[in-house]
Design a protein around this motif. Structure first.
Motif, PDB file in Angstrom:
ATOM      1  N   ALA A  63       0.824  -1.207   0.000  1.00 35.69           N
ATOM      2  CA  ALA A  63       0.000   0.000   0.000  1.00 35.69           C
ATOM      3  C   ALA A  63       0.858   1.258   0.000  1.00 35.69           C
ATOM      4  N   ARG A  64       1.942   1.241   0.765  1.00 33.29           N
ATOM      5  CA  ARG A  64       2.838   2.402   0.815  1.00 33.29           C
ATOM      6  C   ARG A  64       3.559   2.604  -0.509  1.00 33.29           C
ATOM      7  N   ALA A  65       3.942   1.504  -1.152  1.00 36.59           N
ATOM      8  CA  ALA A  65       4.715   1.611  -2.395  1.00 36.59           C
ATOM      9  C   ALA A  65       3.856   2.061  -3.580  1.00 36.59           C
ATOM     10  N   GLU A  66       2.579   1.685  -3.591  1.00 39.09           N
ATOM     11  CA  GLU A  66       1.665   2.004  -4.699  1.00 39.09           C
ATOM     12  C   GLU A  66       2.261   1.595  -6.052  1.00 39.09           C
ATOM     13  N   PRO A  67       2.633   0.330  -6.198  1.00 40.85           N
ATOM     14  CA  PRO A  67       3.277  -0.101  -7.457  1.00 40.85           C
ATOM     15  C   PRO A  67       2.265  -0.367  -8.555  1.00 40.85           C
ATOM     16  N   GLU A  68       2.755  -0.357  -9.780  1.00 37.60           N
ATOM     17  CA  GLU A  68       1.954  -0.789 -10.922  1.00 37.60           C
ATOM     18  C   GLU A  68       2.143  -2.273 -11.198  1.00 37.60           C
ATOM     19  N   VAL A  69       3.299  -2.810 -10.784  1.00 35.34           N
ATOM     20  CA  VAL A  69       3.632  -4.225 -11.006  1.00 35.34           C
ATOM     21  C   VAL A  69       4.218  -4.792  -9.720  1.00 35.34           C
ATOM     22  N   ILE A  70       3.833  -6.013  -9.384  1.00 38.60           N
ATOM     23  CA  ILE A  70       4.489  -6.754  -8.302  1.00 38.60           C
ATOM     24  C   ILE A  70       5.200  -7.951  -8.920  1.00 38.60           C
ATOM     25  N   VAL A  71       6.453  -8.173  -8.501  1.00 37.77           N
ATOM     26  CA  VAL A  71       7.250  -9.312  -8.948  1.00 37.77           C
ATOM     27  C   VAL A  71       7.562 -10.175  -7.725  1.00 37.77           C
ATOM     28  N   HIS A  72       7.108 -11.399  -7.747  1.00 33.31           N
ATOM     29  CA  HIS A  72       7.243 -12.343  -6.625  1.00 33.31           C
ATOM     30  C   HIS A  72       8.459 -13.231  -6.887  1.00 33.31           C
ATOM     31  N   GLN A  73       9.567 -12.936  -6.184  1.00 41.11           N
ATOM     32  CA  GLN A  73      10.788 -13.737  -6.309  1.00 41.11           C
ATOM     33  C   GLN A  73      11.179 -14.323  -4.957  1.00 41.11           C
ATOM     34  N   LEU A  74      10.212 -14.570  -4.100  1.00 46.07           N
ATOM     35  CA  LEU A  74      10.485 -15.045  -2.749  1.00 46.07           C
ATOM     36  C   LEU A  74      10.846 -16.525  -2.727  1.00 46.07           C
ATOM     37  N   THR A  75      12.030 -16.834  -2.210  1.00 42.65           N
ATOM     38  CA  THR A  75      12.425 -18.208  -1.908  1.00 42.65           C
ATOM     39  C   THR A  75      13.276 -18.177  -0.647  1.00 42.65           C
ATOM     40  N   ALA A  76      13.589 -19.352  -0.148  1.00 41.51           N
ATOM     41  CA  ALA A  76      14.503 -19.471   0.996  1.00 41.51           C
ATOM     42  C   ALA A  76      15.450 -20.623   0.703  1.00 41.51           C
ATOM     43  N   LEU A  77      16.155 -20.524  -0.420  1.00 43.53           N
ATOM     44  CA  LEU A  77      16.958 -21.641  -0.918  1.00 43.53           C
ATOM     45  C   LEU A  77      18.457 -21.418  -0.776  1.00 43.53           C
ATOM     46  N   SER A  78      18.864 -20.458   0.046  1.00 40.84           N
ATOM     47  CA  SER A  78      20.295 -20.254   0.237  1.00 40.84           C
ATOM     48  C   SER A  78      20.868 -21.395   1.068  1.00 40.84           C
ATOM     49  N   GLY A  79      22.162 -21.604   0.960  1.00 40.90           N
ATOM     50  CA  GLY A  79      22.816 -22.684   1.681  1.00 40.90           C
ATOM     51  C   GLY A  79      22.940 -23.925   0.829  1.00 40.90           C
TER      52      GLY A  79
END
Length: 314
Positions: A63-79
Protein backbone atom coordinates in the motif's frame (compact mmCIF):
# COMPACT_ATOMS: atom_id res chain seq x y z
CA UNK A 1 6.71 1.98 -14.09
CA UNK A 2 6.90 1.59 -10.35
CA UNK A 3 7.76 -2.02 -9.62
CA UNK A 4 7.61 -3.82 -6.26
CA UNK A 5 9.98 -6.81 -6.09
CA UNK A 6 9.29 -9.21 -3.23
CA UNK A 7 12.54 -11.03 -2.52
CA UNK A 8 14.76 -8.48 -4.24
CA UNK A 9 17.84 -9.52 -2.26
CA UNK A 10 17.78 -13.06 -3.68
CA UNK A 11 19.88 -14.51 -6.49
CA UNK A 12 17.87 -13.06 -9.36
CA UNK A 13 17.22 -9.73 -7.64
CA UNK A 14 20.87 -8.71 -7.87
CA UNK A 15 20.56 -8.81 -11.66
CA UNK A 16 16.91 -7.85 -12.09
CA UNK A 17 17.01 -4.62 -10.10
CA UNK A 18 19.83 -2.95 -12.06
CA UNK A 19 18.32 -4.04 -15.39
CA UNK A 20 15.01 -2.44 -14.46
CA UNK A 21 16.64 0.73 -13.12
CA UNK A 22 18.72 1.04 -16.31
CA UNK A 23 15.46 0.99 -18.29
CA UNK A 24 14.03 3.87 -16.27
CA UNK A 25 11.77 1.98 -13.88
CA UNK A 26 11.39 2.86 -10.20
CA UNK A 27 12.01 -0.18 -8.00
CA UNK A 28 10.98 -0.95 -4.43
CA UNK A 29 12.71 -4.10 -3.21
CA UNK A 30 11.92 -6.19 -0.14
CA UNK A 31 14.26 -8.12 2.08
CA UNK A 32 13.89 -9.94 5.39
CA UNK A 33 17.23 -8.66 6.63
CA UNK A 34 18.19 -5.12 7.61
CA UNK A 35 21.77 -6.04 6.72
CA UNK A 36 20.82 -6.29 3.05
CA UNK A 37 19.17 -2.88 2.68
CA UNK A 38 22.42 -1.09 1.80
CA UNK A 39 23.12 -3.56 -1.02
CA UNK A 40 19.63 -3.04 -2.46
CA UNK A 41 20.04 0.72 -2.29
CA UNK A 42 23.38 0.43 -4.09
CA UNK A 43 21.63 -1.45 -6.92
CA UNK A 44 19.19 1.43 -7.30
CA UNK A 45 16.16 0.10 -5.39
CA UNK A 46 14.31 1.60 -2.48
CA UNK A 47 14.68 -1.10 0.20
CA UNK A 48 11.92 -2.12 2.58
CA UNK A 49 12.01 -4.82 5.26
CA UNK A 50 9.02 -7.15 4.99
CA UNK A 51 8.01 -10.43 6.59
CA UNK A 52 6.38 -12.13 3.61
CA UNK A 53 4.51 -14.56 5.87
CA UNK A 54 2.85 -11.71 7.80
CA UNK A 55 -0.16 -10.54 5.75
CA UNK A 56 -0.32 -7.18 7.53
CA UNK A 57 3.37 -6.50 6.86
CA UNK A 58 2.91 -7.34 3.17
CA UNK A 59 -0.28 -5.31 2.80
CA UNK A 60 1.27 -2.26 4.46
CA UNK A 61 4.43 -2.38 2.31
CA UNK A 62 2.48 -2.73 -0.94
CA UNK A 63 0.00 0.00 0.00
CA UNK A 64 2.84 2.40 0.81
CA UNK A 65 4.72 1.61 -2.39
CA UNK A 66 1.67 2.00 -4.70
CA UNK A 67 3.28 -0.10 -7.46
CA UNK A 68 1.95 -0.79 -10.92
CA UNK A 69 3.63 -4.22 -11.01
CA UNK A 70 4.49 -6.75 -8.30
CA UNK A 71 7.25 -9.31 -8.95
CA UNK A 72 7.24 -12.34 -6.63
CA UNK A 73 10.79 -13.74 -6.31
CA UNK A 74 10.49 -15.05 -2.75
CA UNK A 75 12.42 -18.21 -1.91
CA UNK A 76 14.50 -19.47 1.00
CA UNK A 77 16.96 -21.64 -0.92
CA UNK A 78 20.29 -20.25 0.24
CA UNK A 79 22.82 -22.68 1.68
CA UNK A 80 23.99 -26.08 0.46
CA UNK A 81 21.40 -28.58 -0.80
CA UNK A 82 20.66 -31.21 1.83
CA UNK A 83 19.27 -34.15 -0.11
CA UNK A 84 18.97 -36.25 3.04
CA UNK A 85 16.45 -33.80 4.47
CA UNK A 86 14.59 -32.62 1.37
CA UNK A 87 11.32 -31.80 3.13
CA UNK A 88 13.00 -29.73 5.86
CA UNK A 89 15.21 -27.93 3.32
CA UNK A 90 12.22 -26.92 1.21
CA UNK A 91 9.71 -26.10 3.93
CA UNK A 92 10.35 -22.34 4.09
CA UNK A 93 10.21 -21.92 0.32
CA UNK A 94 7.01 -23.99 0.17
CA UNK A 95 5.36 -21.56 2.60
CA UNK A 96 6.55 -18.58 0.57
CA UNK A 97 5.03 -20.14 -2.56
CA UNK A 98 1.70 -20.77 -0.84
CA UNK A 99 1.09 -18.35 2.04
CA UNK A 100 3.49 -15.74 0.67
CA UNK A 101 1.83 -15.84 -2.75
CA UNK A 102 -1.62 -15.47 -1.23
CA UNK A 103 -0.53 -12.49 0.90
CA UNK A 104 1.05 -10.74 -2.07
CA UNK A 105 -1.97 -11.34 -4.30
CA UNK A 106 -4.35 -9.99 -1.65
CA UNK A 107 -2.19 -6.90 -1.20
CA UNK A 108 -1.91 -6.43 -4.97
CA UNK A 109 -5.66 -6.59 -5.46
CA UNK A 110 -6.30 -4.15 -2.62
CA UNK A 111 -3.75 -1.70 -4.05
CA UNK A 112 -5.05 -1.91 -7.60
CA UNK A 113 -1.88 -3.46 -9.04
CA UNK A 114 -2.32 -4.23 -12.74
CA UNK A 115 0.33 -6.91 -13.27
CA UNK A 116 1.72 -9.71 -11.09
CA UNK A 117 4.78 -11.71 -12.19
CA UNK A 118 5.88 -14.71 -10.14
CA UNK A 119 8.79 -17.14 -10.02
CA UNK A 120 7.92 -20.76 -10.72
CA UNK A 121 10.22 -23.66 -11.53
CA UNK A 122 10.65 -25.87 -14.60
CA UNK A 123 12.15 -28.88 -12.80
CA UNK A 124 8.89 -30.67 -12.07
CA UNK A 125 7.14 -30.86 -15.41
CA UNK A 126 4.92 -33.91 -15.84
CA UNK A 127 7.09 -37.00 -16.33
CA UNK A 128 5.54 -38.07 -19.63
CA UNK A 129 5.38 -36.76 -23.17
CA UNK A 130 9.00 -36.69 -24.31
CA UNK A 131 12.21 -35.03 -23.09
CA UNK A 132 11.08 -31.40 -23.60
CA UNK A 133 7.83 -29.69 -22.55
CA UNK A 134 6.22 -26.46 -23.69
CA UNK A 135 3.84 -24.27 -21.69
CA UNK A 136 0.91 -26.57 -22.36
CA UNK A 137 2.62 -29.11 -20.13
CA UNK A 138 1.54 -29.29 -16.51
CA UNK A 139 3.32 -29.70 -13.21
CA UNK A 140 3.80 -33.41 -12.35
CA UNK A 141 0.51 -34.62 -10.79
CA UNK A 142 2.01 -37.64 -9.02
CA UNK A 143 5.46 -36.71 -7.69
CA UNK A 144 7.35 -38.87 -5.19
CA UNK A 145 5.91 -38.56 -1.71
CA UNK A 146 9.02 -36.92 -0.25
CA UNK A 147 8.74 -33.99 -2.69
CA UNK A 148 4.94 -33.87 -3.04
CA UNK A 149 4.49 -30.85 -0.76
CA UNK A 150 6.97 -28.77 -2.72
CA UNK A 151 5.45 -29.71 -6.07
CA UNK A 152 2.00 -28.87 -4.70
CA UNK A 153 3.36 -25.47 -3.63
CA UNK A 154 4.51 -24.78 -7.19
CA UNK A 155 1.11 -25.83 -8.49
CA UNK A 156 -0.61 -23.53 -5.99
CA UNK A 157 1.52 -20.58 -7.03
CA UNK A 158 0.88 -21.06 -10.73
CA UNK A 159 -2.85 -21.59 -10.36
CA UNK A 160 -3.28 -18.66 -7.97
CA UNK A 161 -1.27 -16.23 -10.09
CA UNK A 162 -2.59 -17.17 -13.54
CA UNK A 163 -6.14 -17.35 -12.18
CA UNK A 164 -6.48 -13.69 -11.16
CA UNK A 165 -9.22 -11.71 -12.89
CA UNK A 166 -8.33 -8.21 -11.72
CA UNK A 167 -4.98 -7.95 -13.56
CA UNK A 168 -2.39 -9.76 -15.67
CA UNK A 169 -1.08 -12.82 -13.81
CA UNK A 170 2.16 -14.26 -15.20
CA UNK A 171 4.14 -17.27 -13.94
CA UNK A 172 7.72 -17.78 -15.12
CA UNK A 173 8.98 -21.35 -15.05
CA UNK A 174 12.74 -20.82 -14.80
CA UNK A 175 15.32 -23.43 -15.62
CA UNK A 176 18.19 -24.07 -13.23
CA UNK A 177 20.15 -20.90 -12.49
CA UNK A 178 23.91 -20.56 -12.89
CA UNK A 179 26.23 -17.57 -12.99
CA UNK A 180 27.28 -14.81 -10.57
CA UNK A 181 25.31 -14.72 -7.35
CA UNK A 182 24.00 -18.28 -7.72
CA UNK A 183 25.18 -21.56 -6.26
CA UNK A 184 26.93 -22.39 -9.54
CA UNK A 185 29.58 -19.76 -10.20
CA UNK A 186 33.30 -19.19 -9.92
CA UNK A 187 32.80 -16.94 -6.89
CA UNK A 188 34.03 -17.96 -3.42
CA UNK A 189 31.28 -19.53 -1.36
CA UNK A 190 29.11 -20.73 -4.26
CA UNK A 191 27.55 -23.73 -2.54
CA UNK A 192 26.96 -26.08 -5.46
CA UNK A 193 30.35 -25.24 -6.93
CA UNK A 194 31.93 -26.28 -3.64
CA UNK A 195 29.97 -29.53 -3.64
CA UNK A 196 31.00 -30.28 -7.21
CA UNK A 197 34.61 -29.56 -6.28
CA UNK A 198 34.35 -32.06 -3.41
CA UNK A 199 32.62 -34.58 -5.70
CA UNK A 200 29.51 -34.47 -3.50
CA UNK A 201 27.12 -33.74 -6.38
CA UNK A 202 27.07 -37.07 -8.25
CA UNK A 203 25.45 -38.44 -11.37
CA UNK A 204 22.68 -40.66 -10.03
CA UNK A 205 21.94 -43.87 -11.86
CA UNK A 206 22.18 -43.35 -15.60
CA UNK A 207 21.86 -39.56 -15.21
CA UNK A 208 19.13 -39.50 -17.83
CA UNK A 209 17.09 -36.69 -16.30
CA UNK A 210 16.90 -33.76 -18.73
CA UNK A 211 17.51 -30.34 -17.19
CA UNK A 212 17.04 -26.93 -18.73
CA UNK A 213 19.51 -24.33 -17.48
CA UNK A 214 19.59 -20.54 -17.74
CA UNK A 215 22.25 -17.96 -16.97
CA UNK A 216 21.05 -15.68 -14.19
CA UNK A 217 21.40 -12.51 -16.28
CA UNK A 218 19.27 -14.10 -18.99
CA UNK A 219 16.66 -15.07 -16.40
CA UNK A 220 16.60 -11.43 -15.29
CA UNK A 221 16.22 -10.08 -18.83
CA UNK A 222 13.34 -12.49 -19.48
CA UNK A 223 11.69 -11.22 -16.31
CA UNK A 224 12.07 -7.65 -17.54
CA UNK A 225 10.35 -8.66 -20.78
CA UNK A 226 7.46 -10.22 -18.83
CA UNK A 227 7.14 -7.15 -16.61
CA UNK A 228 7.05 -4.75 -19.55
CA UNK A 229 4.97 -6.64 -22.12
CA UNK A 230 4.01 -10.10 -20.90
CA UNK A 231 0.55 -11.56 -21.41
CA UNK A 232 -1.37 -13.48 -18.74
CA UNK A 233 -0.31 -17.10 -18.47
CA UNK A 234 2.91 -19.11 -18.22
CA UNK A 235 6.29 -18.61 -19.90
CA UNK A 236 9.29 -20.93 -19.81
CA UNK A 237 12.67 -19.29 -19.29
CA UNK A 238 15.70 -21.40 -20.21
CA UNK A 239 18.47 -21.68 -22.75
CA UNK A 240 18.17 -23.48 -26.08
CA UNK A 241 19.84 -26.77 -25.13
CA UNK A 242 18.06 -29.01 -22.62
CA UNK A 243 20.50 -31.76 -21.68
CA UNK A 244 20.72 -34.86 -19.54
CA UNK A 245 22.57 -34.68 -16.24
CA UNK A 246 25.18 -37.13 -17.52
CA UNK A 247 26.03 -34.65 -20.29
CA UNK A 248 26.05 -31.24 -18.61
CA UNK A 249 27.36 -32.09 -15.14
CA UNK A 250 30.79 -33.39 -16.28
CA UNK A 251 31.14 -30.29 -18.49
CA UNK A 252 30.36 -28.04 -15.56
CA UNK A 253 32.94 -29.83 -13.40
CA UNK A 254 35.51 -29.39 -16.17
CA UNK A 255 34.72 -25.66 -16.47
CA UNK A 256 35.18 -25.29 -12.72
CA UNK A 257 38.49 -27.13 -12.77
CA UNK A 258 37.05 -29.98 -10.70
CA UNK A 259 37.37 -33.73 -11.04
CA UNK A 260 34.60 -35.57 -12.91
CA UNK A 261 31.49 -36.23 -10.81
CA UNK A 262 31.12 -39.59 -9.17
CA UNK A 263 28.45 -42.02 -10.33
CA UNK A 264 26.18 -43.41 -7.62
CA UNK A 265 23.57 -46.17 -8.06
CA UNK A 266 20.00 -44.90 -7.93
CA UNK A 267 18.87 -47.45 -5.29
CA UNK A 268 21.57 -46.23 -2.89
CA UNK A 269 20.55 -42.59 -3.33
CA UNK A 270 16.90 -43.55 -2.97
CA UNK A 271 17.74 -45.24 0.33
CA UNK A 272 19.81 -42.36 1.67
CA UNK A 273 18.04 -39.30 0.26
CA UNK A 274 14.61 -40.43 -0.92
CA UNK A 275 12.84 -40.71 -4.25
CA UNK A 276 12.68 -36.98 -5.03
CA UNK A 277 16.38 -36.41 -5.74
CA UNK A 278 16.54 -39.65 -7.75
CA UNK A 279 13.56 -38.52 -9.82
CA UNK A 280 15.25 -35.18 -10.60
CA UNK A 281 18.43 -36.90 -11.71
CA UNK A 282 16.82 -39.68 -13.75
CA UNK A 283 13.35 -38.58 -14.92
CA UNK A 284 13.28 -34.76 -15.16
CA UNK A 285 12.13 -33.16 -18.42
CA UNK A 286 13.54 -30.07 -20.04
CA UNK A 287 11.50 -27.14 -21.36
CA UNK A 288 11.21 -25.10 -24.53
CA UNK A 289 11.38 -21.29 -24.33
CA UNK A 290 10.04 -20.66 -27.83
CA UNK A 291 6.90 -18.94 -26.53
CA UNK A 292 8.70 -16.13 -24.70
CA UNK A 293 10.98 -15.62 -27.69
CA UNK A 294 8.07 -15.48 -30.10
CA UNK A 295 5.70 -13.34 -28.04
CA UNK A 296 8.08 -11.05 -26.14
CA UNK A 297 11.16 -10.97 -28.36
CA UNK A 298 13.43 -12.34 -25.65
CA UNK A 299 16.70 -14.04 -26.56
CA UNK A 300 19.32 -15.35 -24.11
CA UNK A 301 22.85 -13.97 -24.30
CA UNK A 302 23.99 -17.49 -23.39
CA UNK A 303 21.88 -19.73 -25.67
CA UNK A 304 23.67 -22.85 -24.46
CA UNK A 305 25.17 -23.91 -21.16
CA UNK A 306 28.25 -25.09 -23.08
CA UNK A 307 29.45 -21.54 -23.70
CA UNK A 308 27.73 -20.26 -20.59
CA UNK A 309 29.86 -22.50 -18.38
CA UNK A 310 33.08 -21.30 -20.02
CA UNK A 311 32.16 -17.62 -20.37
CA UNK A 312 29.53 -16.79 -17.78
CA UNK A 313 30.45 -18.22 -14.37
CA UNK A 314 32.29 -15.06 -13.29
Amino acid sequence: MKIFIAGASGAIGGHLVPQLVARGHEVVGTTRSAAKTAALRALGAEPVIVDALDPDSVADAVARAEPEVIVHQLTALSGPPDFRHVKRMAEATDRLRTEGTDHLLAAARAAGVGRFVAQSNAMWMERSGGPVADEDGRIEPNPPADIARSVAALRHLEEAVTGITWGDGIALRYGGFYGPGTGISAEPGAVMTEQIGRRKFPIVGGGGGVWSLVHITDAASATVAAIERGKPGIYHVADDEPASVRDWLPELARALGAKPPRRVPAPLVRLLAGKGPVDLMTRARGVSSEKIKRELGWAPRHPTWRTGFTEGLR
